[in-house]
Design an enzyme around this catalytic site. Structure first.
Site, short mmCIF file in Angstrom:
data_model
loop_
_atom_site.label_atom_id
_atom_site.label_comp_id
_atom_site.label_asym_id
_atom_site.label_seq_id
_atom_site.Cartn_x
_atom_site.Cartn_y
_atom_site.Cartn_z
N ASP A 215 57.37 11.21 14.48
CA ASP A 215 57.36 10.74 15.87
C ASP A 215 58.81 10.67 16.35
OD1 ASP A 215 55.41 8.30 17.59
OD2 ASP A 215 57.36 9.07 18.20
N HIS B 278 47.36 1.37 40.16
CA HIS B 278 47.10 2.12 41.40
C HIS B 278 45.89 1.59 42.13
CE1 HIS B 278 50.16 5.05 41.41
NE2 HIS B 278 49.78 5.66 40.31
N CYS C 97 48.83 11.77 36.62
CA CYS C 97 48.09 10.82 37.43
C CYS C 97 47.82 11.48 38.78
CB CYS C 97 48.91 9.55 37.61
SG CYS C 97 48.22 8.46 38.86
N HIS D 231 48.09 1.92 33.94
CA HIS D 231 48.69 2.63 35.06
C HIS D 231 47.66 2.84 36.18
CE1 HIS D 231 51.39 5.45 37.06
NE2 HIS D 231 50.34 6.24 37.24
N ASP E 286 55.72 14.67 21.23
CA ASP E 286 56.74 14.17 20.29
C ASP E 286 56.16 13.70 18.97
OD1 ASP E 286 55.75 11.54 20.80
OD2 ASP E 286 57.78 10.74 20.60
N GLU E 287 54.97 14.10 18.67
CA GLU E 287 54.30 13.57 17.49
C GLU E 287 53.51 14.65 16.77
OE1 GLU E 287 51.31 10.05 17.21
OE2 GLU E 287 52.06 10.23 19.25
P1 TTP Z 1 56.22 7.41 22.27
O1 TTP Z 1 56.39 8.16 20.99
O2 TTP Z 1 55.19 6.37 22.31
O3 TTP Z 1 57.54 6.68 22.66
P2 TTP Z 1 59.01 7.17 22.53
O4 TTP Z 1 59.13 8.45 21.80
O5 TTP Z 1 59.65 7.16 23.87
O6 TTP Z 1 59.64 5.99 21.69
P3 TTP Z 1 59.40 5.63 20.17
O7 TTP Z 1 58.48 6.67 19.59
O8 TTP Z 1 60.76 5.67 19.56
O9 TTP Z 1 58.80 4.28 20.18
O10 TTP Z 1 55.98 8.43 23.43
C1 TTP Z 1 56.59 9.70 23.45
C2 TTP Z 1 56.91 10.09 24.85
O11 TTP Z 1 55.72 10.11 25.63
C3 TTP Z 1 57.83 9.13 25.55
O12 TTP Z 1 59.20 9.42 25.31
C4 TTP Z 1 57.47 9.30 26.97
C5 TTP Z 1 56.01 9.67 26.95
N1 TTP Z 1 55.23 8.51 27.30
C6 TTP Z 1 54.86 8.36 28.61
O13 TTP Z 1 55.12 9.24 29.43
N2 TTP Z 1 54.20 7.23 28.97
C7 TTP Z 1 53.87 6.27 28.09
O14 TTP Z 1 53.26 5.26 28.47
C8 TTP Z 1 54.26 6.42 26.74
C9 TTP Z 1 53.92 5.37 25.74
C10 TTP Z 1 54.93 7.56 26.39
MG MG Z 2 58.10 8.75 19.99
#
Ligand code: TTP
Ligand code: MG
Length: 653
Positions: free
Chosen positions: A107, A632, A610, A628, A198-199
């Site tokens: 992640d 709205h 959205c 979210h 990102d995962e």
């Molecule tokens: P996450 O992996 O939850 O968060 P992150 O990478 O920003 O932080 P970390 O993993 O270090 O805790 O989410 C990945 C991306 O997804 C985040 O950078 C932005 C997007 N995202 C949103 O757009 N809205 C959200 O509510 C969340 C949780 C994430």
């Molecule tokens: Mg992340």
């Protein structure tokens, strides 16, 4: 003022005010939670959003009361019976434990924020958030120290952190970096499963064996390679299954890793003190109910309360809870899975020229048929996916009496489905065939396959797509088709997966799609909500275009209706297509708690956007999306009521 308000003798109504904004994410451990709660409470008090939160709380209380009443009716004999049921089930589930695989969950750290900092190094070390005044997508770790977090309205974030810098989202940039990370992942597991931009989940069993190297070493190496390729840091969890690997990747965030060894004792020790909320699939509602009624806070306590769980929940839910108590999760390797569907689609410049649309449909049918013939497949459910000029995603499906594979047959039925939508301006058409004929190499759409063993072996079953995705990895925007029942255990390679399980309390409202002659038009995120284990044979029918019209043109009446009429199920308008039969949705007592979630889903008309503000929020962020959308909803209602056309609650940029 802050000091006097926190004096111990004053009432503190905010203490019981929990929204997603008050939940801690990584990097928020030292945050003054009460201060965050107070700010969120004060800034939303009296608003429609607030009322909505209260209504949700009331529903949870009602649910707990309902449970209490049912529990009170259980006799000592009942409880002893359910204790035996639970003990037996725990043994059975434990016997499915597979400790032979090593899973890695990666992640990225503060992903969007980190990408933005890479392009503008002056942001380094300063509290910053990506997003806008109405909504932020993420915040860097400096900002998190103030309680600022993803999915929080920007104006609340600014109140918490007055120096917060806002940077607008740039999805293209994030996709670019995501692709770079996926190239690295591919080297370790070509079948890696992308969960969002990102995962990802990687089965590193083979690479560990081939290189005689430990999971920890692979994790170190992968993290440094991601950094070399992108300049970004990530965190990694290594564990015997995906569910645990995901939990582990959060433990040493940012830029860290945590390895859980592949032995039962280590898993059970780990799970014994693990808060239930850390499990993907246990959201606020489930957590509140399990805590509020059963007094369950840690995963292990699920086992201790097994008799009550078995007595008061459906088999699928109680099995889910017990499996969490045992630390079980998905372990199967993607290549071991069978294909459940095949699809093809095409994106083009938006057009409403019917002849052109039919031509495109014919091309797609041709491609799909060729692919099916190559693989010797024939199937009897055909799904048409459409993306309109305004990016609304609709799907239409028909289940036929006979199995088809020829382009003529596919086109004939697809044309019928398309015809019912005309006139329409489209930018994408897709076709998918599922329900394969097992004699021809497909996998039978046998509902008995949804046994628990299959469920746990396939792990994140409830969140799978049936899509045929051939690109390197995939992301949520790749999720296209609504799945029928069997796609809950859909088993394609390179598929996108989300959480290991979906929250049993949050997935009931959209239950199984009747697999005979069903017609559905649910968008991609709604698809994920289908409860593959639900006993209801409810056809959930949502016309997203219709929804959009209602939410934007007459929000007050319709949104209120959905919120208040808890048992309502959105129906699609009548049409003349003879293939569309059996559309009557049924409702059950269970659904009464879920229509707020249903409302939430209706607002997300595209894969991640959205429909009201265009904010990007991947569909794996179920709870954040719900918050979210609720926001709205409240804003709209407020505008309508005040007649001002502008909300005092949500300042606009
Ligand atoms: P996450 O992996 O939850 O968060 P992150 O990478 O920003 O932080 P970390 O993993 O270090 O805790 O989410 C990945 C991306 O997804 C985040 O950078 C932005 C997007 N995202 C949103 O757009 N809205 C959200 O509510 C969340 C949780 C994430
Ligand atoms: Mg992340």
């Amino acid at each position: 003022m802050e000091e006097s308000e926190s004096a111990s003798d004053k009432p503190r109504p905010w203490q019981s005010y929990h929204t997603v904004y008050t939940n801690a994410k990584a990097g928020m451990d030292g945050v003054d939670k009460e201060k965050v709660q107070r700010v969120v409470y004060e800034m939303s008090k009296g608003s429609k959003y607030f009322e909505n939160e209260e209504r949700k709380e009331a529903l949870i209380r009602q649910k707990i009361e309902h449970m209490r009443a049912r529990a009170a009716k259980l006799s000592a004999a009942d409880l002893s019976h359910y204790q035996k049921v639970a003990d037996k089930r725990i043994l059975e589930l434990d016997s499915t434990r597979d400790l032979s695989r090593i899973w890695l969950h990666v992640d990225m750290d503060a992903f969007y924020a980190a990408v933005e900092t890479l392009s503008n190094p002056s942001l380094k070390g300063k509290p910053m958030a990506v997003g806008s005044m109405s909504m932020i997508s993420t915040a860097n770790y400096e900002a998190r120290k103030f309680g600022v977090r993803a999915a929080m309205p920007g104006f609340i974030a600014r109140k918490l952190c007055p120096d917060l810098i806002f940077v607008p989202t740039d999805f293209k940039k994030y996709t670019y970096y995501s692709d770079l990370t996926r190239k690295v992942f591919w080297d370790y597991d070509p079948n890696f499963m992308a969960a969002s931009l990102d995962e990802a989940y990687l089965d590193i069993t083979k690479v560990c064996e081939e290189r005689s190297i430990t999971g920890a070493e692979i994790a170190e190496e992968l993290r440094s390679r991601v950094h070399e390729e992108t300049g970004l840091t990530c965190s990694v969890g290594v564990a015997p299954n995906r569910l645990l690997a995901k939990v582990c990747s959060d433990i040493n965030k940012p830029n860290g890793q945590f390895v859980l060894p592949n032995n039962r004792m280590a898993v059970m020790t780990f799970i014994s003190s693990l808060p239930i909320r850390k499990i993907g699939g246990i959201g606020k509602v489930t957590e509140n109910i399990l805590k509020g009624f059963f007094g369950i806070s840690t995963c292990e306590e699920m086992l201790q309360k097994g008799s009550f769980l078995c007595a008061l929940f459906s088999h699928s839910s109680s099995d889910f809870f017990l499996s969490v108590g045992l630390g079980l999760g998905g372990t199967d390797t993607p290549e071991a899975r069978f294909r459940k569907s095949i699809s093809s689609e095409r994106t083009f410049s938006a057009t409403e020229d019917a002849a052109l649309l039919y031509q495109k449909l014919a091309d797609i049918a041709e491609m799909l048929s060729a692919d099916m013939q190559k693989e010797g497949l024939s199937g009897r459910t055909l799904t048409l996916k459409l993306k309109t000029a305004s990016f609304e995603v609709r799907t239409r499906a028909v289940t036929l009496q006979k199995y088809i594979f020829s382009s003529d047959d596919i086109l004939k039925h697809a044309s019928n489905l398309l015809k019912a939508e005309l006139p329409i301006s489209l930018r994408l058409i897709g076709l998918r065939v599922s329900h394969f004929n097992e004699d021809k190499g497909g996998v039978p759409g046998d509902p008995t396959q949804k046994t628990l063993t299959t469920f746990f072996k396939s792990g994140d079953a409830s969140r799978r797509t049936g899509d045929d995705q051939r690109s390197l990895g995939s992301d949520l925007s790749d999720l296209h088709f609504i799945s029928e029942k069997e796609t809950a255990i859909s088993l394609d390679n390179n598929e996108t997966c989300h959480h290991e399980f979906s929250d049993p309390f949050e997935r009931k409202h959209l239950s199984d799609i009747d697999d005979k002659n069903c017609i559905s038009s649910i968008n991609a995120c709604e698809m994920e909500k289908i409860d593959e284990l639900s006993s209801n044979k409810t056809a959930a029918m949502v016309n997203t275009a219709d929804v959009k019209e209602r939410t934007t043109k007459s929000p007050k009446r319709d949104l209120s209706r959905v919120s208040e009429d808890d048992s309502s199920v959105q129906r699609e308008p009548e049409d003349s297509n003879p293939d569309r039969l059996n559309k009557e949705p049924s409702t059950s007592g269970n659904e009464e708690f879920f229509s707020l979630n249903q409302m939430e889903m209706l607002l997300w008309v595209d894969d991640y956007k959205c429909s009201l503000c265009g904010a990007e929020l991947p569909s794996s962020f179920v709870e954040e999306r719900q918050e979210h959308s609720d926001f709205h909803l409240a804003e709209r209602l407020q505008e309508e009521e005040s007649g001002t056309g502008s909300s005092s609650l949500i300042p606009r940029l």
